[in-house]
Design a protein around this motif. Structure first.
Motif, PDB file in Angstrom:
ATOM      1  N   ARG A   1       0.839  -1.204   0.000  1.00  0.00           N
ATOM      2  CA  ARG A   1       0.000   0.000   0.000  1.00  0.00           C
ATOM      3  C   ARG A   1       0.880   1.262   0.000  1.00  0.00           C
ATOM      4  O   ARG A   1       0.635   2.214  -0.743  1.00  0.00           O
ATOM      5  CB  ARG A   1      -0.914  -0.016   1.220  1.00  0.00           C
ATOM      6  N   ALA A   2       1.941   1.246   0.811  1.00  0.00           N
ATOM      7  CA  ALA A   2       2.837   2.402   0.890  1.00  0.00           C
ATOM      8  C   ALA A   2       3.588   2.608  -0.416  1.00  0.00           C
ATOM      9  O   ALA A   2       3.753   3.746  -0.876  1.00  0.00           O
ATOM     10  CB  ALA A   2       3.815   2.234   2.053  1.00  0.00           C
ATOM     11  N   ILE A   3       4.023   1.518  -1.032  1.00  0.00           N
ATOM     12  CA  ILE A   3       4.737   1.645  -2.319  1.00  0.00           C
ATOM     13  C   ILE A   3       3.789   2.165  -3.390  1.00  0.00           C
ATOM     14  O   ILE A   3       4.149   3.056  -4.179  1.00  0.00           O
ATOM     15  CB  ILE A   3       5.364   0.293  -2.729  1.00  0.00           C
ATOM     16  N   GLY A   4       2.568   1.661  -3.411  1.00  0.00           N
ATOM     17  CA  GLY A   4       1.582   2.163  -4.379  1.00  0.00           C
ATOM     18  C   GLY A   4       1.303   3.642  -4.160  1.00  0.00           C
ATOM     19  O   GLY A   4       1.212   4.427  -5.112  1.00  0.00           O
ATOM     20  N   PHE A   5       1.162   4.032  -2.895  1.00  0.00           N
ATOM     21  CA  PHE A   5       0.935   5.443  -2.565  1.00  0.00           C
ATOM     22  C   PHE A   5       2.113   6.286  -3.038  1.00  0.00           C
ATOM     23  O   PHE A   5       1.934   7.337  -3.671  1.00  0.00           O
ATOM     24  CB  PHE A   5       0.747   5.584  -1.042  1.00  0.00           C
ATOM     25  N   GLY A   6       3.322   5.805  -2.777  1.00  0.00           N
ATOM     26  CA  GLY A   6       4.524   6.545  -3.185  1.00  0.00           C
ATOM     27  C   GLY A   6       4.639   6.667  -4.694  1.00  0.00           C
ATOM     28  O   GLY A   6       4.995   7.723  -5.216  1.00  0.00           O
ATOM     29  N   LEU A   7       4.334   5.591  -5.402  1.00  0.00           N
ATOM     30  CA  LEU A   7       4.409   5.634  -6.865  1.00  0.00           C
ATOM     31  C   LEU A   7       3.380   6.614  -7.431  1.00  0.00           C
ATOM     32  O   LEU A   7       3.679   7.377  -8.356  1.00  0.00           O
ATOM     33  CB  LEU A   7       4.209   4.231  -7.448  1.00  0.00           C
ATOM     34  N   ASN A   8       2.161   6.601  -6.882  1.00  0.00           N
ATOM     35  CA  ASN A   8       1.142   7.546  -7.343  1.00  0.00           C
ATOM     36  C   ASN A   8       1.519   8.981  -6.981  1.00  0.00           C
ATOM     37  O   ASN A   8       1.253   9.908  -7.757  1.00  0.00           O
ATOM     38  CB  ASN A   8      -0.224   7.182  -6.761  1.00  0.00           C
ATOM     39  N   LEU A   9       2.139   9.146  -5.828  1.00  0.00           N
ATOM     40  CA  LEU A   9       2.618  10.471  -5.436  1.00  0.00           C
ATOM     41  C   LEU A   9       3.666  10.969  -6.435  1.00  0.00           C
ATOM     42  O   LEU A   9       3.598  12.113  -6.909  1.00  0.00           O
ATOM     43  CB  LEU A   9       3.209  10.424  -4.019  1.00  0.00           C
ATOM     44  N   LEU A  10       4.606  10.109  -6.780  1.00  0.00           N
ATOM     45  CA  LEU A  10       5.640  10.477  -7.751  1.00  0.00           C
ATOM     46  C   LEU A  10       5.022  10.781  -9.117  1.00  0.00           C
ATOM     47  O   LEU A  10       5.477  11.700  -9.813  1.00  0.00           O
ATOM     48  CB  LEU A  10       6.690   9.370  -7.864  1.00  0.00           C
ATOM     49  N   LYS A  11       4.000  10.032  -9.496  1.00  0.00           N
ATOM     50  CA  LYS A  11       3.317  10.272 -10.776  1.00  0.00           C
ATOM     51  C   LYS A  11       2.682  11.672 -10.774  1.00  0.00           C
ATOM     52  O   LYS A  11       2.822  12.430 -11.736  1.00  0.00           O
ATOM     53  CB  LYS A  11       2.240   9.196 -10.984  1.00  0.00           C
ATOM     54  N   GLY A  12       1.996  12.031  -9.691  1.00  0.00           N
ATOM     55  CA  GLY A  12       1.365  13.342  -9.601  1.00  0.00           C
ATOM     56  C   GLY A  12       2.389  14.462  -9.614  1.00  0.00           C
ATOM     57  O   GLY A  12       2.190  15.492 -10.263  1.00  0.00           O
ATOM     58  N   VAL A  13       3.497  14.286  -8.901  1.00  0.00           N
ATOM     59  CA  VAL A  13       4.550  15.309  -8.892  1.00  0.00           C
ATOM     60  C   VAL A  13       5.132  15.452 -10.285  1.00  0.00           C
ATOM     61  O   VAL A  13       5.339  16.565 -10.778  1.00  0.00           O
ATOM     62  CB  VAL A  13       5.651  14.939  -7.862  1.00  0.00           C
ATOM     63  N   GLY A  14       5.370  14.336 -10.951  1.00  0.00           N
ATOM     64  CA  GLY A  14       5.921  14.386 -12.306  1.00  0.00           C
ATOM     65  C   GLY A  14       4.991  15.084 -13.279  1.00  0.00           C
ATOM     66  O   GLY A  14       5.447  15.852 -14.139  1.00  0.00           O
ATOM     67  N   GLU A  15       3.690  14.847 -13.145  1.00  0.00           N
ATOM     68  CA  GLU A  15       2.728  15.517 -14.033  1.00  0.00           C
ATOM     69  C   GLU A  15       2.756  17.019 -13.840  1.00  0.00           C
ATOM     70  O   GLU A  15       2.708  17.797 -14.785  1.00  0.00           O
ATOM     71  CB  GLU A  15       1.315  14.981 -13.783  1.00  0.00           C
ATOM     72  N   GLU A  16       2.847  17.465 -12.578  1.00  0.00           N
ATOM     73  CA  GLU A  16       2.895  18.910 -12.301  1.00  0.00           C
ATOM     74  C   GLU A  16       4.209  19.514 -12.764  1.00  0.00           C
ATOM     75  O   GLU A  16       4.248  20.659 -13.203  1.00  0.00           O
ATOM     76  CB  GLU A  16       2.691  19.177 -10.810  1.00  0.00           C
ATOM     77  N   LEU A  17       5.305  18.777 -12.666  1.00  0.00           N
ATOM     78  CA  LEU A  17       6.604  19.303 -13.097  1.00  0.00           C
ATOM     79  C   LEU A  17       6.687  19.446 -14.611  1.00  0.00           C
ATOM     80  O   LEU A  17       7.452  20.260 -15.123  1.00  0.00           O
ATOM     81  CB  LEU A  17       7.734  18.405 -12.583  1.00  0.00           C
ATOM     82  N   LYS A  18       5.885  18.653 -15.324  1.00  0.00           N
ATOM     83  CA  LYS A  18       5.888  18.702 -16.784  1.00  0.00           C
ATOM     84  C   LYS A  18       5.350  20.044 -17.278  1.00  0.00           C
ATOM     85  O   LYS A  18       5.792  20.569 -18.293  1.00  0.00           O
ATOM     86  CB  LYS A  18       5.049  17.542 -17.329  1.00  0.00           C
ATOM     87  N   GLU A  19       4.381  20.633 -16.539  1.00  0.00           N
ATOM     88  CA  GLU A  19       3.720  21.857 -16.998  1.00  0.00           C
ATOM     89  C   GLU A  19       4.568  23.065 -16.796  1.00  0.00           C
ATOM     90  O   GLU A  19       5.352  23.273 -15.989  1.00  0.00           O
ATOM     91  CB  GLU A  19       2.393  22.025 -16.262  1.00  0.00           C
TER      92      GLU A  19
END
Length: 159
Positions: free
Chosen positions: A141-159
């Motif tokens: 659960r923690a790894i999934g949360f971390g991966l989704n967190l990284l995905k969201g941060v990456g999406e915001e950094l792209k803009e």
């Protein structure tokens, strides 16, 4: 029938009578606020004895210089960066769900306790141990949360 009033006589107070009324009013206020006045006098005495009262007087005398220094300091880039970062963080916090944030903070505290225990054990982690812990639902659960967190941060950094 009574005759109508044609002349209004105003009584003018002398300067001495005005001063007497002012003194009586002031004495009345002093009597009503005795306790707070005594505390104020004690406070002033403490400020005087500690030297703070004199410092405050000097500060007030130099108020224009002090204001200029304060404004100059507030306009420095590190201070404006701090203010801008605090406003951005505040804006981001208003968008977060408080329940999730609470869970995350308590989870972080719990995780730090477990990490500290792991440091005390001083055991070596092997590759097979990493694969084995993926089956642990809490870790997964923690790894999934971390991966989704990284995905969201990456999406915001792209803009």
């Amino acid at each position: 029938m009574a005759s109508p009033i044609k002349k209004i006589i105003r009584t003018e107070l002398t300067e001495e009578q005005k001063q007497q009324q002012t003194l009586e009013s002031l004495l009345s206020e002093v009597a009503l606020n005795k306790d707070s006045l005594q505390e104020t006098l004690l406070l002033l005495k403490e400020l005087h004895e500690s030297g703070l009262l004199e410092a405050l007087k000097d500060l007030l005398k130099a108020k224009e210089k002090v204001a200029k220094i304060a404004v100059d300091q507030a306009l420095r880039e590190p201070v404006t960066n701090l203010i801008n970062n605090a406003m951005a963080a505040g804006g981001a916090l208003t968008e977060l769900n408080p329940e999730v944030t609470g869970k995350l903070v308590s989870g972080l505290a719990n995780g730090l306790q477990k990490a500290e225990q792991g440091l005390e054990d001083n055991s070596k982690v092997k590759m097979f141990d990493l694969l084995k812990v993926l089956n642990d639902p809490d870790i997964n659960r923690a790894i999934g949360f971390g991966l989704n967190l990284l995905k969201g941060v990456g999406e915001e950094l792209k803009e």
